[in-house]
Design a protein around this motif. Sequence first.
Motif, PDB file in Angstrom:
ATOM      1  N   ILE A  29      46.148 -18.191  67.019  1.00 21.66           N
ATOM      2  CA  ILE A  29      47.267 -17.687  66.224  1.00 21.66           C
ATOM      3  C   ILE A  29      47.276 -16.165  66.389  1.00 21.66           C
ATOM      4  CG2 ILE A  29      48.317 -17.491  63.944  1.00 21.66           C
ATOM      5  CD1 ILE A  29      46.935 -20.051  63.131  1.00 21.66           C
ATOM      6  N   PRO A  30      48.247 -15.620  67.132  1.00 24.32           N
ATOM      7  CA  PRO A  30      48.296 -14.177  67.382  1.00 24.32           C
ATOM      8  C   PRO A  30      48.942 -13.438  66.213  1.00 24.32           C
ATOM      9  CG  PRO A  30      50.119 -15.241  68.498  1.00 24.32           C
ATOM     10  CD  PRO A  30      49.320 -16.348  67.838  1.00 24.32           C
ATOM     11  N   PRO A  31      49.042 -12.111  66.277  1.00 26.19           N
ATOM     12  CA  PRO A  31      49.729 -11.359  65.236  1.00 26.19           C
ATOM     13  C   PRO A  31      51.145 -11.886  65.001  1.00 26.19           C
ATOM     14  CG  PRO A  31      48.536  -9.853  66.650  1.00 26.19           C
ATOM     15  CD  PRO A  31      48.415 -11.216  67.280  1.00 26.19           C
ATOM     16  N   GLY A  36      45.506 -14.419  61.491  1.00 27.60           N
ATOM     17  CA  GLY A  36      45.283 -14.704  62.894  1.00 27.60           C
ATOM     18  C   GLY A  36      44.161 -15.726  63.018  1.00 27.60           C
ATOM     19  N   ALA A  37      43.992 -16.285  64.206  1.00 32.53           N
ATOM     20  CA  ALA A  37      42.929 -17.276  64.402  1.00 32.53           C
ATOM     21  C   ALA A  37      42.392 -17.196  65.819  1.00 32.53           C
ATOM     22  CB  ALA A  37      43.433 -18.690  64.114  1.00 32.53           C
ATOM     23  N   VAL A  38      41.102 -17.453  65.938  1.00 32.67           N
ATOM     24  CA  VAL A  38      40.449 -17.543  67.250  1.00 32.67           C
ATOM     25  C   VAL A  38      39.672 -18.851  67.315  1.00 32.67           C
ATOM     26  CG1 VAL A  38      40.270 -15.058  67.624  1.00 32.67           C
ATOM     27  CG2 VAL A  38      38.447 -16.249  66.399  1.00 32.67           C
ATOM     28  N   ARG A  39      39.572 -19.380  68.526  1.00 28.28           N
ATOM     29  CA  ARG A  39      38.823 -20.615  68.727  1.00 28.28           C
ATOM     30  C   ARG A  39      37.332 -20.305  68.757  1.00 28.28           C
ATOM     31  NH1 ARG A  39      40.737 -21.745  73.186  1.00 28.28           N
ATOM     32  NH2 ARG A  39      42.539 -22.960  72.498  1.00 28.28           N
ATOM     33  N   LEU A  40      36.558 -21.094  68.062  1.00 27.23           N
ATOM     34  CA  LEU A  40      35.097 -20.989  68.062  1.00 27.23           C
ATOM     35  C   LEU A  40      34.550 -22.381  68.309  1.00 27.23           C
ATOM     36  CD1 LEU A  40      32.689 -19.086  67.613  1.00 27.23           C
ATOM     37  CD2 LEU A  40      32.731 -19.730  65.198  1.00 27.23           C
ATOM     38  N   ASP A  41      34.102 -22.626  69.538  1.00 28.61           N
ATOM     39  CA  ASP A  41      33.710 -23.970  69.970  1.00 28.61           C
ATOM     40  C   ASP A  41      34.897 -24.927  69.760  1.00 28.61           C
ATOM     41  OD1 ASP A  41      31.175 -23.094  70.725  1.00 28.61           O
ATOM     42  OD2 ASP A  41      30.378 -23.386  68.711  1.00 28.61           O
ATOM     43  N   ASP A  42      34.728 -25.950  68.948  1.00 28.16           N
ATOM     44  CA  ASP A  42      35.808 -26.915  68.743  1.00 28.16           C
ATOM     45  C   ASP A  42      36.597 -26.659  67.463  1.00 28.16           C
ATOM     46  OD1 ASP A  42      35.132 -28.306  71.063  1.00 28.16           O
ATOM     47  OD2 ASP A  42      33.618 -29.500  69.995  1.00 28.16           O
ATOM     48  N   ASP A  43      36.396 -25.506  66.848  1.00 29.37           N
ATOM     49  CA  ASP A  43      37.056 -25.215  65.580  1.00 29.37           C
ATOM     50  C   ASP A  43      37.805 -23.892  65.683  1.00 29.37           C
ATOM     51  OD1 ASP A  43      37.875 -25.563  62.990  1.00 29.37           O
ATOM     52  OD2 ASP A  43      35.859 -25.686  62.135  1.00 29.37           O
ATOM     53  N   THR A 149      46.075 -28.624  59.350  1.00 30.77           N
ATOM     54  CA  THR A 149      46.651 -27.751  60.376  1.00 30.77           C
ATOM     55  C   THR A 149      47.268 -26.529  59.713  1.00 30.77           C
ATOM     56  OG1 THR A 149      47.144 -29.633  61.799  1.00 30.77           O
ATOM     57  CG2 THR A 149      48.330 -27.588  62.246  1.00 30.77           C
ATOM     58  N   PRO A 150      46.884 -25.311  60.118  1.00 33.29           N
ATOM     59  CA  PRO A 150      47.421 -24.115  59.468  1.00 33.29           C
ATOM     60  C   PRO A 150      48.946 -24.089  59.493  1.00 33.29           C
ATOM     61  CG  PRO A 150      45.573 -23.529  60.873  1.00 33.29           C
ATOM     62  CD  PRO A 150      45.872 -24.969  61.147  1.00 33.29           C
ATOM     63  N   LEU A 151      49.547 -23.794  58.352  1.00 33.20           N
ATOM     64  CA  LEU A 151      50.997 -23.669  58.259  1.00 33.20           C
ATOM     65  C   LEU A 151      51.400 -22.264  58.710  1.00 33.20           C
ATOM     66  CD1 LEU A 151      51.527 -25.472  54.842  1.00 33.20           C
ATOM     67  CD2 LEU A 151      52.071 -26.348  57.116  1.00 33.20           C
ATOM     68  N   ARG A 152      52.426 -22.196  59.554  1.00 37.91           N
ATOM     69  CA  ARG A 152      52.815 -20.915  60.142  1.00 37.91           C
ATOM     70  C   ARG A 152      54.255 -20.573  59.784  1.00 37.91           C
ATOM     71  NH1 ARG A 152      50.951 -20.488  66.268  1.00 37.91           N
ATOM     72  NH2 ARG A 152      51.744 -18.393  65.814  1.00 37.91           N
ATOM     73  N   ARG A 153      54.696 -19.415  60.241  1.00 35.18           N
ATOM     74  CA  ARG A 153      56.044 -18.946  59.939  1.00 35.18           C
ATOM     75  C   ARG A 153      57.086 -19.447  60.932  1.00 35.18           C
ATOM     76  NH1 ARG A 153      54.888 -12.451  58.925  1.00 35.18           N
ATOM     77  NH2 ARG A 153      53.303 -12.690  57.290  1.00 35.18           N
TER      78      ARG A 153
END
Length: 326
Positions: A29-31, A36-43, A149-153
């Motif tokens: 999930i970018p700006p 924001g979000a980054v992948r860490l292994d499978d999460d 699942t994160p809700l986005r704009r």
Amino acid sequence: MSYNRAMREWDLLHQVYRLNAALPSSVTIPPGDDMGAVRLDDDQVLVTVDQIIDGLHFRLSDTPVAKIGRKAITRNLSDVAAMAAQPVGAVVAAVLPRELGEARTLELFNAMRTTALAYGCPLFGGDISIWDKPLVLSVTVLAQPDGVTPLRRNGAKPGDVICVTGQLGGSFEAMPGANGSQYVHHLDFEPRLTVARKLATQPGLTIHSMIDLSDGLATDLGHICRASGVGAEISCDRLPVSEAARRASDRTGRPAWQHALTDGEDYELCFTVDPASADQLPADIDGVPITRIGIVTERHDDGPLISIRLSDGTVQPLTIAGWEHT
């Protein structure tokens, strides 16, 4: 990227968003969203950072430091709520005015610590500087999807029902609280973490987009519209106007519904719902009302981003904007 004093907040952010395509695939999930979000292994690890500044978000001269510390944490947790995520921890960078003193500083940090713990988000690190200028607190919160699942704009679709939680407007008005106390919404609000999680997991309900209302509905709904490539039509008569907004209206002479649109710092949720599932919308969650205020529309190049339906039934472009961090 250049910056000058005349640049508005949205202009600067737009330039930042233009660089999203250059980010690595580990950024999920970018700006442009509440977190924001980054992948860490499978999460995924979701991250938000926000700051509060003396003179802009509060006045140290007439605000208890315990309330300042609480707000530093809760306004970040409102971003977590907007993604229907679960907070896991926080760090703070504090720039302290020299005259604050040891006792008030300890009270400030204790308020941040106890508030964070109360929401399952322990404060576990940070940085401190001391100077001769105003107090600045910058808080970073980490969160996890925790099965949602994160809700986005960027997911709103034409025909969606636009909803908000709670009541809007008058967030800086001092109102009577419980047991003779004073309630000022921008300091004392409850971040809608539980409400967001329950909405996201409501059987049969499909939410396409969500945002928290920090800058005012007029501005924040616009963020959903831009991110999703849609427009919106809202009704002034459907807005859940707070009693504080009505008090502000008495003071300013502006209609209370305008205060509900523009005052900012409501820290409620605005979200759009698939109309086929709207019958599953609860009237309230844990006593927090859910109000339908309008619909998502097709976006036309020559048309307004948001339109407002007035009490007489006429529809006109919304020309007033919310609060800006300048």
